[in-house]
Design a protein around this motif. Structure first.
Motif, PDB file in Angstrom:
ATOM      1  N   PRO A 106     -12.892 -12.800   1.074  1.00  0.00           N
ATOM      2  CA  PRO A 106     -13.474 -12.405  -0.496  1.00  0.00           C
ATOM      3  C   PRO A 106     -13.354 -10.731  -0.550  1.00  0.00           C
ATOM      4  O   PRO A 106     -13.692  -9.871   0.525  1.00  0.00           O
ATOM      5  CB  PRO A 106     -15.036 -12.906  -0.166  1.00  0.00           C
ATOM      6  CG  PRO A 106     -15.138 -13.816   0.820  1.00  0.00           C
ATOM      7  CD  PRO A 106     -13.974 -13.376   1.667  1.00  0.00           C
ATOM      8  N   GLY A 107     -13.092 -10.299  -1.730  1.00  0.00           N
ATOM      9  CA  GLY A 107     -12.996  -8.891  -1.911  1.00  0.00           C
ATOM     10  C   GLY A 107     -11.632  -8.216  -1.482  1.00  0.00           C
ATOM     11  O   GLY A 107     -11.414  -6.952  -1.869  1.00  0.00           O
ATOM     12  N   MET A 108     -10.733  -8.843  -0.725  1.00  0.00           N
ATOM     13  CA  MET A 108      -9.489  -8.131  -0.236  1.00  0.00           C
ATOM     14  C   MET A 108      -8.721  -7.679  -1.298  1.00  0.00           C
ATOM     15  O   MET A 108      -7.847  -6.628  -1.253  1.00  0.00           O
ATOM     16  CB  MET A 108      -8.737  -9.123   0.625  1.00  0.00           C
ATOM     17  CG  MET A 108      -9.414  -9.203   2.073  1.00  0.00           C
ATOM     18  SD  MET A 108      -9.957  -7.964   3.111  1.00  0.00           S
ATOM     19  CE  MET A 108      -8.414  -7.424   3.572  1.00  0.00           C
ATOM     20  N   ASP A 109      -8.678  -8.618  -2.463  1.00  0.00           N
ATOM     21  CA  ASP A 109      -7.686  -8.149  -3.543  1.00  0.00           C
ATOM     22  C   ASP A 109      -8.064  -6.686  -4.025  1.00  0.00           C
ATOM     23  O   ASP A 109      -7.248  -6.017  -4.614  1.00  0.00           O
ATOM     24  CB  ASP A 109      -7.626  -9.296  -4.653  1.00  0.00           C
ATOM     25  CG  ASP A 109      -9.180  -9.609  -5.150  1.00  0.00           C
ATOM     26  OD1 ASP A 109     -10.108  -9.284  -4.381  1.00  0.00           O
ATOM     27  OD2 ASP A 109      -9.403 -10.317  -6.302  1.00  0.00           O
ATOM     28  N   GLU A 110      -9.648  -6.571  -4.110  1.00  0.00           N
ATOM     29  CA  GLU A 110     -10.029  -5.157  -4.596  1.00  0.00           C
ATOM     30  C   GLU A 110      -9.477  -4.325  -3.700  1.00  0.00           C
ATOM     31  O   GLU A 110      -9.070  -3.024  -4.169  1.00  0.00           O
ATOM     32  CB  GLU A 110     -11.414  -5.413  -4.830  1.00  0.00           C
ATOM     33  CG  GLU A 110     -11.859  -6.281  -6.094  1.00  0.00           C
ATOM     34  CD  GLU A 110     -13.222  -6.737  -5.793  1.00  0.00           C
ATOM     35  OE1 GLU A 110     -14.067  -6.112  -4.958  1.00  0.00           O
ATOM     36  OE2 GLU A 110     -13.847  -7.601  -6.391  1.00  0.00           O
ATOM     37  N   LEU A 161      -1.516   2.690 -13.577  1.00  0.00           N
ATOM     38  CA  LEU A 161      -1.741   1.746 -12.769  1.00  0.00           C
ATOM     39  C   LEU A 161      -2.765   0.631 -12.736  1.00  0.00           C
ATOM     40  O   LEU A 161      -3.846   1.548 -12.604  1.00  0.00           O
ATOM     41  CB  LEU A 161      -1.458   1.962 -11.013  1.00  0.00           C
ATOM     42  CG  LEU A 161      -1.807   1.238 -10.183  1.00  0.00           C
ATOM     43  CD1 LEU A 161      -0.548   0.059 -10.128  1.00  0.00           C
ATOM     44  CD2 LEU A 161      -1.854   1.568  -8.617  1.00  0.00           C
ATOM     45  N   SER A 162      -2.665  -0.420 -13.180  1.00  0.00           N
ATOM     46  CA  SER A 162      -3.939  -1.381 -13.362  1.00  0.00           C
ATOM     47  C   SER A 162      -4.318  -2.021 -12.040  1.00  0.00           C
ATOM     48  O   SER A 162      -3.703  -2.606 -11.251  1.00  0.00           O
ATOM     49  CB  SER A 162      -3.810  -2.392 -14.312  1.00  0.00           C
ATOM     50  OG  SER A 162      -4.956  -3.149 -14.470  1.00  0.00           O
ATOM     51  N   THR A 163      -5.498  -1.642 -11.537  1.00  0.00           N
ATOM     52  CA  THR A 163      -6.003  -2.519 -10.214  1.00  0.00           C
ATOM     53  C   THR A 163      -7.319  -3.216 -10.706  1.00  0.00           C
ATOM     54  O   THR A 163      -7.961  -3.772  -9.708  1.00  0.00           O
ATOM     55  CB  THR A 163      -6.644  -1.398  -9.374  1.00  0.00           C
ATOM     56  OG1 THR A 163      -7.757  -0.572  -9.921  1.00  0.00           O
ATOM     57  CG2 THR A 163      -5.458  -0.298  -8.813  1.00  0.00           C
ATOM     58  N   ASP A 164      -7.518  -3.392 -11.885  1.00  0.00           N
ATOM     59  CA  ASP A 164      -8.475  -4.458 -12.524  1.00  0.00           C
ATOM     60  C   ASP A 164      -7.882  -5.821 -12.177  1.00  0.00           C
ATOM     61  O   ASP A 164      -6.878  -6.257 -12.763  1.00  0.00           O
ATOM     62  CB  ASP A 164      -8.879  -4.299 -13.773  1.00  0.00           C
ATOM     63  CG  ASP A 164     -10.047  -4.997 -14.407  1.00  0.00           C
ATOM     64  OD1 ASP A 164     -10.492  -6.002 -13.958  1.00  0.00           O
ATOM     65  OD2 ASP A 164     -10.662  -4.527 -15.319  1.00  0.00           O
ATOM     66  N   GLU A 185       0.833  -3.613 -12.762  1.00  0.00           N
ATOM     67  CA  GLU A 185      -0.412  -4.291 -12.749  1.00  0.00           C
ATOM     68  C   GLU A 185      -0.250  -4.894 -11.293  1.00  0.00           C
ATOM     69  O   GLU A 185       0.723  -5.679 -10.967  1.00  0.00           O
ATOM     70  CB  GLU A 185      -0.424  -5.254 -13.699  1.00  0.00           C
ATOM     71  CG  GLU A 185      -0.745  -4.866 -15.061  1.00  0.00           C
ATOM     72  CD  GLU A 185      -0.874  -6.038 -16.130  1.00  0.00           C
ATOM     73  OE1 GLU A 185      -1.283  -5.679 -17.391  1.00  0.00           O
ATOM     74  OE2 GLU A 185      -0.498  -7.167 -16.103  1.00  0.00           O
ATOM     75  N   LEU A 186      -1.431  -4.590 -10.474  1.00  0.00           N
ATOM     76  CA  LEU A 186      -1.471  -4.884  -9.122  1.00  0.00           C
ATOM     77  C   LEU A 186      -1.186  -6.369  -8.845  1.00  0.00           C
ATOM     78  O   LEU A 186      -2.154  -7.117  -9.549  1.00  0.00           O
ATOM     79  CB  LEU A 186      -2.671  -4.232  -8.366  1.00  0.00           C
ATOM     80  CG  LEU A 186      -2.843  -4.621  -6.862  1.00  0.00           C
ATOM     81  CD1 LEU A 186      -1.928  -4.008  -6.268  1.00  0.00           C
ATOM     82  CD2 LEU A 186      -4.461  -4.296  -6.551  1.00  0.00           C
ATOM     83  N   ASP A 187      -0.497  -6.735  -7.958  1.00  0.00           N
ATOM     84  CA  ASP A 187      -0.457  -8.247  -7.820  1.00  0.00           C
ATOM     85  C   ASP A 187      -1.113  -8.277  -6.142  1.00  0.00           C
ATOM     86  O   ASP A 187      -0.577  -7.986  -5.376  1.00  0.00           O
ATOM     87  CB  ASP A 187       0.968  -8.948  -7.619  1.00  0.00           C
ATOM     88  CG  ASP A 187       1.125  -9.937  -7.028  1.00  0.00           C
ATOM     89  OD1 ASP A 187       0.161 -10.779  -6.334  1.00  0.00           O
ATOM     90  OD2 ASP A 187       2.102 -10.800  -7.477  1.00  0.00           O
ATOM     91  N   ASP A 228      -6.079   2.525 -13.972  1.00  0.00           N
ATOM     92  CA  ASP A 228      -7.104   1.685 -14.978  1.00  0.00           C
ATOM     93  C   ASP A 228      -7.559   0.828 -13.918  1.00  0.00           C
ATOM     94  O   ASP A 228      -7.526  -0.242 -13.417  1.00  0.00           O
ATOM     95  CB  ASP A 228      -6.262   1.004 -15.998  1.00  0.00           C
ATOM     96  CG  ASP A 228      -7.069  -0.067 -16.611  1.00  0.00           C
ATOM     97  OD1 ASP A 228      -8.282   0.033 -16.787  1.00  0.00           O
ATOM     98  OD2 ASP A 228      -6.428  -1.255 -16.923  1.00  0.00           O
ATOM     99  N   SER A 229      -9.067   1.294 -13.518  1.00  0.00           N
ATOM    100  CA  SER A 229      -9.799   0.639 -12.411  1.00  0.00           C
ATOM    101  C   SER A 229     -10.771  -0.573 -12.737  1.00  0.00           C
ATOM    102  O   SER A 229     -10.762  -0.909 -13.831  1.00  0.00           O
ATOM    103  CB  SER A 229     -10.774   1.632 -11.587  1.00  0.00           C
ATOM    104  OG  SER A 229     -11.933   1.781 -12.529  1.00  0.00           O
ATOM    105  N   ALA A 230     -10.964  -1.213 -11.797  1.00  0.00           N
ATOM    106  CA  ALA A 230     -11.953  -2.509 -11.909  1.00  0.00           C
ATOM    107  C   ALA A 230     -13.348  -1.682 -12.856  1.00  0.00           C
ATOM    108  O   ALA A 230     -13.546  -0.580 -12.537  1.00  0.00           O
ATOM    109  CB  ALA A 230     -12.172  -2.942 -10.770  1.00  0.00           C
ATOM    110  N   PRO A 231     -14.169  -2.455 -13.393  1.00  0.00           N
ATOM    111  CA  PRO A 231     -15.378  -2.107 -13.819  1.00  0.00           C
ATOM    112  C   PRO A 231     -16.314  -1.466 -12.938  1.00  0.00           C
ATOM    113  O   PRO A 231     -15.923  -1.507 -11.515  1.00  0.00           O
ATOM    114  CB  PRO A 231     -16.209  -3.532 -14.257  1.00  0.00           C
ATOM    115  CG  PRO A 231     -14.913  -4.424 -14.669  1.00  0.00           C
ATOM    116  CD  PRO A 231     -13.856  -4.045 -13.667  1.00  0.00           C
TER     117      PRO A 231
END
Length: 391
Positions: free
Chosen positions: A105-109, A35-38, A66-68, A131-134
């Motif tokens: 702001p930041g809600m998508d993360e 799962l990609s959350t980036d 891939e997260l929408d 597969d996380s964000a940086p």
């Protein structure tokens, strides 16, 4: 379910490592979801197939998604978004502006965490690879349960009760006066229910028999420094790291003089990685001659990384926090590798210990044995911050 979270500085190759790990898990018969959350998705490019919000089968036993963030937001935050939009429209903003500003702001993360928790609860898969964000973004997300809990316990829960009780009494006067309604029970319940999901996820993330972080790094000064900080901050949040992947190492077979200086510097940085992350195991991955796109290329990376190994094993059991009872005092010990004492700030308020390192902070709710005691000293020893509580 086994949860493996891949993180690292942007561009180090964590998506390729996550995809290759998924291939090996599927090969061993585990039902595996990568799962990609980036927000900058590249998992579909790595597998070289189209991916979407819902899991798509890549090959037998392997799925990718891939997260929408907008879909997650509507499903988890729709009532709140609609209420904020109503308030902003009543204050004179047009529909499009109001809807855009209603997405905080930041809600998508944040919704990446909610999606992860849902997959964990459903139990459809044996292995969940994130597969996380940086690293910077990922670490901010790890602080959400405790930071959010502080506000929820002290402010939101009392406000929630007051709003539900007063709404029927105040609404007839309020709406004609200001042009919008007071929030109803659905709107007021949503943030607290959302917080409860994040709090439950924290228990999964901090269980080192279930969840492990694997840090992907490159043999470069800036990347190593960020990886070392990430390791310390992960430990601060009680999330265990069980492996480091040193990626894009120039092979010895490369003999072109153009790469001589680069190879020499990489030798130094490789040693730094092994020395600084000890006792964590370090796996070295060469710089390949082609892009790692498609299953055939990922197969080579998979074989380099794991060979005949099972990637779901816990490669190293990291003890990030422990409490010891000694003769005349208690000692609370936090594993903070590479962090000098002068960068650490401590403060105790009530039953909470606040630990701050740079812009990362953790509010530790102390066990009952320590809550009534005051810290009487602290020191760094063997990479542990040892805080003494006099009995």
């Amino acid at each position: 379910m086994r949860v493996i979270l891949m993180t690292g500085k942007g561009g180090v190759g964590k998506t390729s490592v996550a995809a290759a790990t998924g291939l090996r898990c599927a090969e061993l018969g585990y039902k595996t979801l990568v799962l990609s959350t980036d927000p900058a998705h590249s998992l579909a490019d790595s597998f070289d197939i189209e991916l979407g919000h819902d899991p798509i089968e890549v090959k037998p036993n392997l799925w990718g998604a891939e997260l929408d963030a907008l879909r997650e937001l509507e499903g988890n935050w729709g009532a709140v978004k609609r209420y904020i939009t109503e308030v902003l429209q009543a204050r004179g903003l047009d529909g499009v502006q109001a809807e855009e500003l209603a997405i905080l702001p930041g809600m998508d993360e944040i919704f990446g965490l909610v999606r992860m928790k849902r997959h964990y609860d459903e139990g459809t898969y044996d292995v969940l690879i994130i597969d996380s964000a940086p690293t910077g973004t990922a670490l901010r997300l790890l602080s959400l349960p405790e930071v959010g809990g502080w506000y929820m316990r002290r402010f939101y829960k009392p406000l929630q009760g007051m709003s539900v009780a007063l709404r029927p009494l105040v609404e007839p006067i309020w709406r004609p006066l200001v042009g919008f309604s007071l929030p109803d029970k659905e709107v007021m319940d949503a943030p607290y229910e959302f917080y409860e999901q994040i709090e439950a996820l924290e228990k999964v993330l901090t269980d080192n028999t279930v969840t492990s972080v694997r840090l992907v790094t490159n043999p470069e000064r800036m990347v190593i420094k960020e990886s070392l900080r990430a390791h310390a901050y992960l430990s601060l949040y009680n999330v265990a790291t069980d492996m480091v992947v040193a990626n894009r190492i120039i092979p010895d077979s490369v003999s072109d003089p153009f790469f001589d200086q680069w190879k020499e510097s990489q030798k130094i940085y490789k040693k730094e990685i092994h020395d600084n992350f000890m006792p964590l195991p370090v796996k070295e991955v060469p710089l390949y001659t082609e892009e790692l796109c498609g299953l055939e290329a990922l197969e080579r990376l998979k074989n380099t990384l794991y060979g005949d190994e099972d990637p779901t094993q816990v490669y190293y059991k990291e003890d990030t926090m422990r409490m010891l009872k000694q003769d005349d005092h208690y000692s609370l010990e936090l594993y903070l590798p590479g962090i000098p004492k002068e960068q650490i700030q401590l403060n105790k308020t009530g039953d909470e210990l606040n630990v701050r390192i740079g812009n990362h902070r953790r509010n530790l709710v102390l066990p009952q044995a320590l809550a009534a005691l005051q810290p009487s000293g602290a020191k760094i020893e063997d990479d542990y911050l040892k805080i003494k509580f006099a009995a």
